[in-house]
Design an enzyme around this catalytic site. Sequence first.
Site, PDB file in Angstrom:
ATOM      1  N   SER A  15      24.546  -8.648  15.630  1.00 22.70           N
ATOM      2  CA  SER A  15      24.089  -8.540  14.245  1.00 22.70           C
ATOM      3  C   SER A  15      24.238  -7.100  13.793  1.00 22.70           C
ATOM      4  CB  SER A  15      22.611  -8.947  14.144  1.00 22.70           C
ATOM      5  OG  SER A  15      22.090  -8.463  12.917  1.00 22.70           O
ATOM      6  N   HIS A  40      27.620 -11.194  13.027  1.00 20.39           N
ATOM      7  CA  HIS A  40      26.487 -11.705  12.244  1.00 20.39           C
ATOM      8  C   HIS A  40      26.145 -10.705  11.136  1.00 20.39           C
ATOM      9  CE1 HIS A  40      22.930 -14.310  11.802  1.00 20.39           C
ATOM     10  NE2 HIS A  40      22.216 -13.209  11.623  1.00 20.39           N
ATOM     11  N   ASP A  42      23.624  -9.952   8.039  1.00 16.79           N
ATOM     12  CA  ASP A  42      22.304 -10.283   7.493  1.00 16.79           C
ATOM     13  C   ASP A  42      22.154  -9.815   6.048  1.00 16.79           C
ATOM     14  OD1 ASP A  42      20.827 -11.554   9.654  1.00 16.79           O
ATOM     15  OD2 ASP A  42      21.029  -9.637  10.705  1.00 16.79           O
ATOM     16  N   MET A  44      19.733  -9.545   2.881  1.00 20.89           N
ATOM     17  CA  MET A  44      18.310  -9.587   2.489  1.00 20.89           C
ATOM     18  C   MET A  44      18.159  -9.061   1.067  1.00 20.89           C
ATOM     19  SD  MET A  44      16.550  -8.107   5.925  1.00 20.89           S
ATOM     20  CE  MET A  44      17.113  -8.584   7.559  1.00 20.89           C
ATOM     21  N   HIS A  73      24.335 -14.692   7.166  1.00 22.29           N
ATOM     22  CA  HIS A  73      22.967 -15.241   7.184  1.00 22.29           C
ATOM     23  C   HIS A  73      22.283 -14.802   5.891  1.00 22.29           C
ATOM     24  CE1 HIS A  73      18.742 -14.927   9.280  1.00 22.29           C
ATOM     25  NE2 HIS A  73      18.758 -15.819   8.314  1.00 22.29           N
ATOM     26  N   MET A  75      19.377 -14.408   3.550  1.00 21.32           N
ATOM     27  CA  MET A  75      17.913 -14.401   3.392  1.00 21.32           C
ATOM     28  C   MET A  75      17.659 -14.003   1.952  1.00 21.32           C
ATOM     29  SD  MET A  75      17.128 -12.583   7.045  1.00 21.32           S
ATOM     30  CE  MET A  75      18.820 -12.026   7.206  1.00 21.32           C
ATOM     31  N   MET A 144      15.351 -19.193  13.729  1.00 20.78           N
ATOM     32  CA  MET A 144      14.820 -17.829  13.795  1.00 20.78           C
ATOM     33  C   MET A 144      13.761 -17.778  14.894  1.00 20.78           C
ATOM     34  SD  MET A 144      16.475 -16.182  11.528  1.00 20.78           S
ATOM     35  CE  MET A 144      15.632 -14.630  11.814  1.00 20.78           C
ATOM     36  N   ASP A 186      18.296 -16.536  16.624  1.00 22.25           N
ATOM     37  CA  ASP A 186      18.376 -15.182  16.043  1.00 22.25           C
ATOM     38  C   ASP A 186      17.014 -14.504  16.102  1.00 22.25           C
ATOM     39  OD1 ASP A 186      18.949 -12.947  14.475  1.00 22.25           O
ATOM     40  OD2 ASP A 186      19.307 -14.085  12.622  1.00 22.25           O
TER      41      ASP A 186
HETATM   42  C1  DX5 Z   1      16.329 -10.654  11.233  1.00 24.75           C
HETATM   43  C2  DX5 Z   1      17.819 -10.871  11.304  1.00 24.75           C
HETATM   44  C3  DX5 Z   1      18.398 -10.747  12.651  1.00 24.75           C
HETATM   45  C4  DX5 Z   1      18.263  -9.388  13.294  1.00 24.75           C
HETATM   46  C5  DX5 Z   1      18.071  -9.594  14.760  1.00 24.75           C
HETATM   47  O1  DX5 Z   1      15.866 -11.097  10.009  1.00 24.75           O
HETATM   48  O2  DX5 Z   1      18.139 -12.170  10.830  1.00 24.75           O
HETATM   49  O3  DX5 Z   1      19.773 -11.142  12.649  1.00 24.75           O
HETATM   50  O4  DX5 Z   1      19.348  -8.543  13.092  1.00 24.75           O
HETATM   51  O5  DX5 Z   1      17.806  -8.380  15.340  1.00 24.75           O
HETATM   52  P1  DX5 Z   1      17.265  -8.264  16.838  1.00 24.75           P
HETATM   53  O6  DX5 Z   1      18.301  -8.841  17.736  1.00 24.75           O
HETATM   54  O7  DX5 Z   1      17.104  -6.793  17.001  1.00 24.75           O
HETATM   55  O8  DX5 Z   1      15.961  -9.013  16.899  1.00 24.75           O
HETATM   56 ZN    ZN Z   2      20.203 -12.926  11.077  1.00 25.19          ZN
END
Ligand code: DX5
Ligand code: ZN
Length: 233
Positions: A15, A40, A42, A44, A73, A75, A144, A186
């Site tokens: 990620s 990956h 992310d 947000m 992903h 969010m 998650m 994840d």
């Molecule tokens: C959190 C993200 C994850 C995050 C995971 O909301 O969706 O993808 O990057 O990070 P680690 O592996 O550090 O928990």
């Molecule tokens: Zn993620």
Amino acid sequence: MTVVSHLSHLRLVPSILSADFAKLGAEVRAVQEAGADLIHFDVMDNHYVPNLTIGPLVCEAIRPHVDLPIDVHLMVEPVDALIPLFAKAGANIITFHPEASRHIDRTLSLIKDQGCKAGLVFNPATSLEYMDYVMDKLDIVLLMSVNPGFGGQHFIETTLSKIKLARQKIQAWTLKGGQDIWLEVDGGIKIENIARIAQAGADTFVAGSAIFGAPDADGGYKTVIQQLRKALA
Ligand code: DX5
Ligand code: ZN
């Protein structure tokens, strides 16, 4: 019909949330070189989750740096308007949280119409029932194992029983002749717990801080990816 074990094809997915954003192109090239299976990504929005990250422009910017599929992903809330933008920016997989879409079936169809693989993401306390009526549209299910919004959190242990349940649902579906559905996990995945997560039924493992936090002195990304694979073997 025989069902192939989920353990026969396991995927490691760095990620980039924990990467150095000042040199993202070099970071994604480095994890590809180190043996990653997907990237990956992310997204947000400071609305669905209390943090703000990256959008389609950044996806487009890293696209030429890697051949690996980009696993977006989302969010974000609302979801739909971003889907064509990410598809155009080179995303290969797009997942979203069912609570963030008013029309889950429509959003899944929109992703597939844009030529991407589609999936639902389940927060630690979100029921898997959202899967039941859209099995035919799912390429991937993402569980998650932390509350979304931040990297570097601890793995929530109750996720293990949920992974087992999701695997049972997928297995029942494929036994009936349904398509293959990847089961991705994840949050908080480390060398120490990845084997248990695989045993519970996951086949695709997102790791942010575990990979991008690996010290160069210890061989960096290549070493940690090898160690994660070794733990899986
Ligand atoms: C959190 C993200 C994850 C995050 C995971 O909301 O969706 O993808 O990057 O990070 P680690 O592996 O550090 O928990
Ligand atoms: Zn993620």
